[in-house]
Design a protein around this motif. Structure first.
Motif, PDB file in Angstrom:
ATOM      1  N   VAL A 124       4.396   4.004   3.794  1.00 17.80           N
ATOM      2  CA  VAL A 124       4.164   4.898   2.660  1.00 17.80           C
ATOM      3  C   VAL A 124       2.675   5.164   2.475  1.00 17.80           C
ATOM      4  N   THR A 125       1.844   4.142   2.593  1.00 18.93           N
ATOM      5  CA  THR A 125       0.411   4.329   2.360  1.00 18.93           C
ATOM      6  C   THR A 125      -0.299   5.019   3.517  1.00 18.93           C
ATOM      7  N   CYS A 126       0.330   5.122   4.683  1.00 20.89           N
ATOM      8  CA  CYS A 126      -0.349   5.763   5.808  1.00 20.89           C
ATOM      9  C   CYS A 126      -0.503   7.261   5.604  1.00 20.89           C
ATOM     10  N   TRP A 127       0.222   7.842   4.663  1.00 18.82           N
ATOM     11  CA  TRP A 127       0.116   9.283   4.416  1.00 18.82           C
ATOM     12  C   TRP A 127      -1.057   9.629   3.516  1.00 18.82           C
ATOM     13  N   PHE A 128      -1.759   8.629   3.012  1.00 14.49           N
ATOM     14  CA  PHE A 128      -2.912   8.858   2.152  1.00 14.49           C
ATOM     15  C   PHE A 128      -4.168   8.383   2.894  1.00 14.49           C
ATOM     16  N   HIS A 129      -5.041   9.299   3.259  1.00 16.43           N
ATOM     17  CA  HIS A 129      -6.221   8.971   4.065  1.00 16.43           C
ATOM     18  C   HIS A 129      -7.148   7.989   3.351  1.00 16.43           C
ATOM     19  N   SER A 130      -7.198   8.047   2.025  1.00 13.46           N
ATOM     20  CA  SER A 130      -8.085   7.153   1.288  1.00 13.46           C
ATOM     21  C   SER A 130      -7.587   5.706   1.278  1.00 13.46           C
ATOM     22  N   LEU A 131      -6.341   5.470   1.675  1.00 16.73           N
ATOM     23  CA  LEU A 131      -5.776   4.117   1.696  1.00 16.73           C
ATOM     24  C   LEU A 131      -5.713   3.541   3.105  1.00 16.73           C
ATOM     25  N   SER A 132      -6.557   4.039   3.995  1.00 18.99           N
ATOM     26  CA  SER A 132      -6.479   3.601   5.394  1.00 18.99           C
ATOM     27  C   SER A 132      -6.800   2.117   5.553  1.00 18.99           C
TER      28      SER A 132
END
Length: 102
Positions: free
Chosen positions: A41-49
């Protein structure tokens, strides 16, 4: 014919198809699924890399050990689902920034 004298246990339980409890394996399987879901789920948000890559790496390591100690087919199947999600999250997290902030 031994299968006639020993009736097959019903596969009613979701976590243990052999009729025995497997608390360690079930816990590792659940942890792998949760870590894999969070990484995916978090991989779709660049800021959460940063979060994605670390959670994915931990999910891969936990899932690998869960596969090593798994007993039933259900445990292996659900662990593989978690491992796949963790790996996708890990690789996309690495592509978007990696394990460390520079």
């Amino acid at each position: 014919m031994a299968q006639v004298t020993h009736p097959k246990a019903s596969g009613g339980s979701l976590f243990a198809s052999d009729g025995r409890p497997h608390p360690l394996q079930d816990g590792l399987m659940a942890a792998t699924l949760i870590l894999g879901l969070v990484a995916f789920v978090t991989c779709w948000f660049h800021s959460l890399s940063l979060l994605t890559s670390w959670v994915g790496l931990v999910g891969i390591l936990v899932g690998a050990y869960a596969q090593y100690v798994s007993v039933t087919t259900r445990e292996r199947f659900l662990t593989i689902l978690g491992l796949g999600a963790a790996a996708i999250g890990f690789f996309l997290g690495m592509a978007h920034g990696g394990l460390f902030v520079l």
